[in-house]
Design an enzyme around this catalytic site. Structure first.
Site, short mmCIF file in Angstrom:
data_model
loop_
_atom_site.label_atom_id
_atom_site.label_comp_id
_atom_site.label_asym_id
_atom_site.label_seq_id
_atom_site.Cartn_x
_atom_site.Cartn_y
_atom_site.Cartn_z
CB CYS A 1 -0.99 -0.17 1.50
SG CYS A 1 -0.02 0.27 2.38
CG HIS B 1 -6.37 0.32 -1.35
ND1 HIS B 1 -6.50 -0.06 -0.65
CD2 HIS B 1 -7.28 0.40 -2.56
CE1 HIS B 1 -7.42 -1.13 -1.02
NE2 HIS B 1 -7.97 -0.51 -1.77
CG HIS C 1 -4.44 -0.18 3.87
ND1 HIS C 1 -3.69 -0.47 2.76
CD2 HIS C 1 -5.14 0.91 3.39
CE1 HIS C 1 -4.40 -1.21 1.87
NE2 HIS C 1 -5.28 -0.19 1.89
#
Length: 189
Positions: A78, A149, A133
């Site tokens: 990510c 993402h 994340h």
């Protein structure tokens, strides 16, 4: 012809509003270390258009997920994806998702705009409260926030996701890096 140069030419042809193209600058930013890492964005974030940033990010959809990678030929995790996208526009951003907590300016989720960075807690049980994340806000129409993402989830790679209940539970904050978004938001209010 390099990929970056070809993309810039394509964007110049496609973009119909003034100021949408970005100008690469050669000035370098300085990274300052305090108690936690703090990144000082260089002035290139003044010139990055969210349209160009997301157009480039979308070109990476389908790139597979790969832990600890920021190389599109191998895959992205990510933060590798987010840093690769911003660094393609010469922005000095961190490589680690946790470092985004100390970057930019915190924005209310309802004020999030395309190009802002969205942060979530990780899914690992041994780090339930830390940033694990990150993604880039793709759209926010007031009813639905979507972000682009690289996920290790069922899509397993670069994709656009909606803010479902799982992401809502893990949501931490949105940070604004693009100066253009501040100027646009000011015009709206």
């Amino acid at each position: 012809m390099t990929r970056s140069f070809a993309l810039t030419i394509l964007l110049l042809v496609c973009v119909v509003f003034a100021g949408a193209s970005h100008a690469r600058k050669t000035r370098h930013s300085h990274r300052v270390r305090v108690k936690a890492p703090v990144f000082i964005l260089n002035s290139n974030t003044d010139t990055i258009s969210s349209y160009n940033l997301l157009y480039f990010a979308q070109s990476l959809i389908g790139t597979p997920y790969r832990e600890a990678s920021s190389d599109p030929s191998h895959g992205f995790d990510c933060s590798g994806f987010v840093s690769y996208v911003f660094k393609s526009f010469d922005a000095n951003v961190p490589r680690s998702s946790g470092d985004y907590a100390n970057l930019g300016r915190k924005i209310k989720i309802e004020d999030a705009m395309p190009g802002d960075v969205i942060l979530f807690r990780g899914t690992k049980s041994h780090h339930p409260h830390s940033i694990g994340h990150v993604g880039i806000v793709y759209s926010n129409d007031g009813n639905e926030l979507r972000f682009i993402h690289s996920t290790s989830g069922k899509e397993y790679g670069v994709t656009i996701s909606s803010m479902d209940d799982s992401y809502k539970r893990r949501f931490v904050k949105v940070v604004r890096l693009l100066k253009q978004n501040d100027a646009f938001y000011a015009q709206l209010n």
